[in-house]
Design a protein around this motif. Structure first.
Motif, PDB file in Angstrom:
ATOM      1  N   THR A 224       0.826  -1.204   0.000  1.00  0.00           N
ATOM      2  CA  THR A 224       0.000   0.000   0.000  1.00  0.00           C
ATOM      3  C   THR A 224       0.859   1.251   0.000  1.00  0.00           C
ATOM      4  O   THR A 224       0.570   2.220  -0.727  1.00  0.00           O
ATOM      5  CB  THR A 224      -0.934   0.004   1.225  1.00  0.00           C
ATOM      6  N   ILE A 225       1.916   1.253   0.788  1.00  0.00           N
ATOM      7  CA  ILE A 225       2.815   2.410   0.822  1.00  0.00           C
ATOM      8  C   ILE A 225       3.455   2.633  -0.543  1.00  0.00           C
ATOM      9  O   ILE A 225       3.546   3.770  -1.033  1.00  0.00           O
ATOM     10  CB  ILE A 225       3.894   2.220   1.906  1.00  0.00           C
ATOM     11  N   ASP A 230       3.871   5.874  -5.740  1.00  0.00           N
ATOM     12  CA  ASP A 230       4.209   5.558  -7.127  1.00  0.00           C
ATOM     13  C   ASP A 230       3.650   6.624  -8.072  1.00  0.00           C
ATOM     14  O   ASP A 230       2.442   6.709  -8.280  1.00  0.00           O
ATOM     15  CB  ASP A 230       3.639   4.182  -7.492  1.00  0.00           C
ATOM     16  N   GLU A 231       4.535   7.428  -8.660  1.00  0.00           N
ATOM     17  CA  GLU A 231       4.096   8.513  -9.542  1.00  0.00           C
ATOM     18  C   GLU A 231       3.479   8.002 -10.839  1.00  0.00           C
ATOM     19  O   GLU A 231       2.763   8.730 -11.530  1.00  0.00           O
ATOM     20  CB  GLU A 231       5.274   9.420  -9.880  1.00  0.00           C
ATOM     21  N   ARG A 232       3.734   6.755 -11.170  1.00  0.00           N
ATOM     22  CA  ARG A 232       3.179   6.194 -12.402  1.00  0.00           C
ATOM     23  C   ARG A 232       1.689   5.900 -12.270  1.00  0.00           C
ATOM     24  O   ARG A 232       0.998   5.741 -13.276  1.00  0.00           O
ATOM     25  CB  ARG A 232       3.916   4.905 -12.782  1.00  0.00           C
ATOM     26  N   HIS A 233       1.207   5.835 -11.036  1.00  0.00           N
ATOM     27  CA  HIS A 233      -0.207   5.522 -10.808  1.00  0.00           C
ATOM     28  C   HIS A 233      -0.776   6.524  -9.800  1.00  0.00           C
ATOM     29  O   HIS A 233      -0.919   6.212  -8.621  1.00  0.00           O
ATOM     30  CB  HIS A 233      -0.357   4.097 -10.291  1.00  0.00           C
TER      31      HIS A 233
END
Length: 246
Positions: A224-225, A230-233
């Protein structure tokens, strides 16, 4: 989020079933009395928080609001020439950003979050909107009534509910829910009813402690962290907090 229509409305009274039959309101808890805190946490689908003393440190700041324009209020008896009376007030509270991030974690992991509080406060309404809470109940003197209503809406049992509290008003829920959490500075009688006591005090990350414990027990905390950072999502709008709920 359902806080607008629930501000002053107590949930309808509907007693829990006395039998062990799962009827949508209650489940047989006799087989869970010996469960560890981790085992209890794995079952959780809904996390409920008290506000004052849990999501805040319990301090309530009261500021007199200026009298409306054209309202010539009589001055109070004071040596100060600037002293005037006020018929209204502004209530302010401080919330932890750590708790806000924790609630985002919970939502990412598929959990729902709720608030039940005895007070009615616009400050809480604003924060709840900011956190995109699924349920917000204010003006609740008997919090178990709001729990019953959420159980019916979500079609879950008591063993799937976590509740975080700090004072005696929280005991009726804590004594029957699946995973009872007391904050570090809770009253002793409340700690005695808890399955887990947070390392941090209310208003200083206690809510985050409860959420991370539950996600860790489910084995999804690290995942979850990573999803959160995650900048891609990018986070979907329904989860992304910090924009006033807009």
């Amino acid at each position: 989020m359902e806080y607008i229509r629930l501000f002053y409305r107590a949930a309808p009274h509907k007693p829990f079933a006395k039998s062990g039959k799962d009827d949508g309101y209650n489940r047989d808890m006799t087989d869970s009395t010996a469960l560890s805190a981790e085992e209890r946490a794995r079952r959780i689908k809904l996390i409920i928080f008290d506000v004052d003393g849990v999501l805040t440190d319990g301090t309530i700041w009261i500021f007199p609001a200026p009298a409306p324009s054209g309202n010539h209020a009589a001055p109070t008896e004071s040596k100060s020439d600037a002293a005037t009376s006020s018929l209204s007030m502004v209530e302010a509270k401080g919330f932890s950003a750590h708790d806000g991030t924790g609630i985002s974690f919970a939502r990412l992991a598929g959990l729902k979050c709720a608030i039940i509080t005895r007070r009615v406060s616009e400050t809480v309404a604003l924060r709840a909107r900011d956190l995109r809470m699924d349920y917000v109940y204010m003006g609740q003197s008997y919090k178990i009534q709001a729990v019953r209503e959420m159980m019916e809406k979500e079609k879950i049992g008591l063993d799937e509910i976590a509740y975080a509290g700090d004072d005696v008003i929280d005991l009726p829920v804590m004594r029957v829910c699946g995973f009872a959490v007391a904050v570090a500075n809770a009253r002793d009688i409340v700690k005695a009813a808890a399955h887990y006591v947070t390392p941090h005090e209310g208003g200083y990350g206690a809510g985050r402690d409860a959420i991370e414990f539950i996600l860790s027990a489910k084995g999804v905390l690290e995942k979850t962290i990573e999803a959160f950072i995650d900048e891609r999502h990018p986070l979907p709008a329904s989860i992304d907090i910090g924009k006033g709920g807009f």
